[in-house]
Design an enzyme around this catalytic site. Structure first.
Site, PDB file in Angstrom:
ATOM      1  CD1 TRP A   1       0.477  -3.508  12.928  1.00  0.00           C
ATOM      2  CD2 TRP A   1       2.291  -2.958  13.418  1.00  0.00           C
ATOM      3  NE1 TRP A   1      -0.056  -2.671  13.348  1.00  0.00           N
ATOM      4  CE2 TRP A   1       1.243  -2.245  14.395  1.00  0.00           C
ATOM      5  CE3 TRP A   1       3.241  -3.077  14.018  1.00  0.00           C
ATOM      6  CZ2 TRP A   1       1.406  -0.990  15.221  1.00  0.00           C
ATOM      7  CZ3 TRP A   1       3.357  -1.906  15.657  1.00  0.00           C
ATOM      8  CH2 TRP A   1       2.399  -1.052  16.020  1.00  0.00           C
TER       9      TRP A   1
ATOM     10  CG  HIS B   1      -5.009  -5.280  12.727  1.00  0.00           C
ATOM     11  ND1 HIS B   1      -5.755  -5.176  14.039  1.00  0.00           N
ATOM     12  CD2 HIS B   1      -4.636  -4.535  12.710  1.00  0.00           C
ATOM     13  CE1 HIS B   1      -5.609  -3.775  14.282  1.00  0.00           C
ATOM     14  NE2 HIS B   1      -4.445  -3.744  13.612  1.00  0.00           N
TER      15      HIS B   1
ATOM     16  NE  ARG C   1      -0.830   0.611   5.333  1.00  0.00           N
ATOM     17  CZ  ARG C   1      -0.880   0.582   5.815  1.00  0.00           C
ATOM     18  NH1 ARG C   1      -2.983   0.465   6.189  1.00  0.00           N
ATOM     19  NH2 ARG C   1      -0.607   0.657   7.276  1.00  0.00           N
TER      20      ARG C   1
ATOM     21  CG  ASN D   1      -6.010   4.951   5.960  1.00  0.00           C
ATOM     22  OD1 ASN D   1      -6.792   5.337   6.982  1.00  0.00           O
ATOM     23  ND2 ASN D   1      -4.519   4.242   6.425  1.00  0.00           N
ATOM     24  CD  GLU D   2      -2.528   4.172   9.623  1.00  0.00           C
ATOM     25  OE1 GLU D   2      -2.252   4.633  10.522  1.00  0.00           O
ATOM     26  OE2 GLU D   2      -1.831   3.536   8.813  1.00  0.00           O
TER      27      GLU D   2
ATOM     28  CD  GLU E   1      -6.418   3.505  11.376  1.00  0.00           C
ATOM     29  OE1 GLU E   1      -5.648   2.017  11.361  1.00  0.00           O
ATOM     30  OE2 GLU E   1      -6.640   3.173   9.994  1.00  0.00           O
TER      31      GLU E   1
ATOM     32  CD  GLU F   1      -3.932  -4.051   7.379  1.00  0.00           C
ATOM     33  OE1 GLU F   1      -3.489  -2.890   8.660  1.00  0.00           O
ATOM     34  OE2 GLU F   1      -4.684  -3.648   7.043  1.00  0.00           O
ATOM     35  CE  LYS F   2      -3.779 -14.902   6.656  1.00  0.00           C
ATOM     36  NZ  LYS F   2      -2.852 -13.784   5.238  1.00  0.00           N
TER      37      LYS F   2
END
Length: 681
Positions: free
Chosen positions: A326, A369, A122, A160-161, A318, A366-367
């Site tokens: 991570w 997370h 990303r 985003n971020e 968030e 991110e599964k």
């Protein structure tokens, strides 16, 4: 005092306004349509009234250069609105789709060593790419036109971020933009050459085109070039924020615009003190970092975010319900930590508490997370804790729109000092600017002292005690301001490697600590950094690490508070304080760590006439934060321990948490949070 809500949330079925936001990033495109109805049912069950939508949806919204698919997003927006759930709609520009990077690989970032950052994760875009900017703004305009009047829309979420993975780009686009930025900053090459000290190592520039970003070099790149590139990189992303914001404001002038900061841990590339004025309200993402100061760091970051917001309410966009994906080892949160972490952000001014993400992914990076609805589904401890938090936030509706009440003590946090103090070719590579600031904050928490974490853009004069750890970059005007602060009755504490350079990273000559030397009444000819395994003893059994200074006291008004008792500087001053006008200025020349600082601070606090607001049994075990609307004070009492803690002597109307101890105080359970409402004054 006028209350300032973030945005207008929808009314509930009984007509009441859910004043605090609660929800998550929502990614319905990851799920079949039949799941969407179950999502909104569970959202209502959990008390969710706000979601961030379409954050990573560019490829779904625009499958090809001239192909648009808004049907699914229309359906989701309508579904959420029908169930009383507001939308913070993202511009979806965070990650470009494969068709764009295939057609225009020139938008991909380049590392300092010349490697291309390829798609597959990303944020694979250059902040200064005109091609990326053109396509991104086209998408923003399409979203703004389509959803400007949608009743679910309460805020816009730019990208985003910003800068999370693409803060530093060394491409030719970046080189051109960097040169333009430098022209604006310096005006002419002579001024730039002086600022960069290019007489050193034959670096003098005769043409703007000769200047490059600090790419991979044979040795240490020019330090001012590095510092300016950090400034430029933060500004480049800020300009992208402004570009998207301009389109959104033109289409929807009454809809506020924000973007999610990352005030946490080692995220230091974006100067959020400079960015805060660019958004209509501040938003932040935060994830707990493992270690002995993990919850102190959470409080520190929430505190700093609240002060970046100027004391006004802000949006926790968030954080995690439990483990992230991570870190080297991703620990699940223990019972009570989901609520305590969330409410500690509220204590420091958050008026919306949201998670990444609503439903835990079954695929992708991110599964693993955590989410509000975990892989185990709604029949799980996590979802029950989420629903309970939703209920608690409903109980806290009376404090929405209130502001943070300033403390008597502040820690000055400065991005440019962070950047410059950790450059290469310095006395030590072990210096950690943020760790030193956090150590002071931890020590204050251990003493039960409420403190603010502020930037130099704030009102420093309101504080009785101002701690400025490793304030490395001190322009002349800041030195004057700090001197005036002390002479007018403030009490300043600063540390090793402070006052050393000006805004160009040029040394203040005449001896360290340079710009602060006269205010402190000391002179240092040479630094004494320590090897990682070394330490020194000070008076009263204190131990110093990382750094020492060969201090000479130059003013009779300077008092020696502690001396070195071992090492090369045995017998010399280690901690000093000088009377300055109606105030004072103190200096700490070594790293004492949280425990050592907690032993040193009481004397410095007494000198500034600062006392803990907590009763003795709660000091060090309970954190106090206060919000106010001018007429009422809301006291947050956060149990930092795994044991029950009595808090006698504090009275007020209990809103949540704690068990009453008769008519005088309460008992906080392990990891518990209580909120008391009491009249001001």
């Amino acid at each position: 005092m006028t209350r300032t809500p973030l945005f207008q949330l929808p009314t509930t079925a009984d007509g009441a306004l859910p004043r605090l936001g609660f929800g998550a990033d929502y990614n319905p495109e990851q799920w079949p349509r039949e799941v969407w109805a179950e999502d909104v049912r569970l959202m209502r069950l959990a008390g969710v009234n706000l979601v961030s939508l379409a954050i990573f949806s560019w490829a779904r919204i625009q499958p090809g250069p001239e192909t648009w698919d808004f049907g699914w997003l229309d359906e989701v927006m309508d579904l959420l609105h029908a169930h009383g759930i507001a939308v913070d709609l993202a511009t979806a520009t965070a990650s470009p789709p494969p068709w764009l990077t295939t057609a225009h690989p020139e938008i991909l970032p380049v590392t300092a060593s010349g490697e291309t950052v390829w798609p597959g994760a990303r944020q694979h875009w250059r902040p200064t790419s005109p091609v990326f900017r053109e396509h991104a703004l086209r998408l923003v305009a399409a979203l703004a036109e389509r959803y400007a009047s949608h009743p679910a829309l309460v805020a816009w979420h730019v990208s985003n971020e910003l800068g999370c993975h693409n803060i530093y780009d060394y491409s030719d686009d970046a080189a051109r933009a960097f040169r333009n930025w430098l022209r604006t900053r310096y005006g002419d090459l002579d001024t730039l050459n002086h600022a960069w000290g290019t007489a050193f190592w034959s670096q003098r520039y005769g043409d703007w085109e000769q200047i490059l970003p600090p790419r991979l070099a044979a040795s240490h790149p020019n330090p001012t070039q590095q510092l300016d590139f950090k400034r430029f990189s933060s500004d480049a992303l800020k300009e992208h924020l402004r570009a998207e914001r301009a389109i959104l404001r033109a289409a929807t002038p009454d809809v506020p615009v924000t973007t999610n900061f990352m005030v946490m841990g080692g995220t230091k590339g974006m100067n959020y003190a400079d960015w805060a004025a660019e958004v209509d309200f501040v938003s932040n993402d935060h994830y707990v970092l493992p270690g002995p100061q993990s919850r102190d760091e959470l409080s520190f970051s929430a505190n700093l975010t609240g002060n970046l917001a100027g004391g006004r309410p802000w949006y926790l966009m968030e954080h995690s319900t439990s483990a992230v994906n991570w870190q080297p080892v991703n620990l699940a949160k223990r019972q009570g930590e989901l609520a305590r972490d969330s409410l500690l952000h509220v204590a420091h001014g958050a008026d919306a508490v949201c998670f990444f993400q609503w439903r835990q992914s079954v695929a992708g990076a991110e599964k693993y997370h955590s989410a509000m609805v975990p892989h185990a589904g709604a029949d799980s401890e996590t979802f029950r804790a989420v629903a309970e938090l939703g209920r608690v936030l409903g109980e806290l509706a009376p404090l929405a729109g209130t502001r943070r009440e300033p403390a008597q003590v502040a820690i000055l946090f400065d991005w440019e000092s962070w950047w410059a103090s950790e450059l290469d070719s310095h006395p030590t590579s072990l210096l950690d600017y943020r760790r030193e600031a956090l150590d002071w904050y931890s020590a204050l928490l251990a003493l039960g002292i409420r403190a603010d974490v502020v930037t130099q853009h704030g009102d420093l004069e309101r504080y009785r005690l101002l701690i400025a750890p490793v304030l490395h970059v001190v322009p002349a005007e800041l030195a004057t301001r700090l001197t005036r602060y002390a002479h007018q009755g403030g009490h300043l504490i600063t540390t090793y490697f402070s006052g050393i350079v000006d805004q160009h990273d040029h040394i203040w000559l005449g001896g360290y600590p340079g710009a602060l030397r006269d205010l402190l009444g000391i002179r240092i000819e040479e630094f004494g950094p320590l090897l990682e395994e070394d330490s020194v003893l000070l008076d009263d059994g204190l131990t110093g690490t990382l750094w020492t200074d060969r201090i000479t006291v130059t003013d009779p008004a300077t008092e020696i508070l502690a001396r070195y008792r071992s090492g090369e500087y045995t017998g010399r001053a280690a901690l000093t304080r000088r009377a300055a006008g109606a105030g004072s200025a103190a200096y700490v020349s070594t790293r004492l760590g949280p425990d050592g600082l907690a032993r040193v601070l009481p004397g410095l606090l007494d000198h500034a006439d600062v006392r803990s607001e907590l009763p003795e049994p709660a000091r060090g075990r309970v954190e106090l934060a206060v919000r106010t609307d001018g007429g009422q004070r809301y006291l947050f009492l956060v149990n930092r321990t795994d044991q029950a803690v009595p808090v006698p002597g504090l009275t007020g109307d209990p809103l949540i948490g704690g068990a009453l101890l008769g008519a005088d105080g309460l008992l906080l359970g392990p990891r518990d949070v209580a909120v008391l409402r009491a009249p001001s004054g």
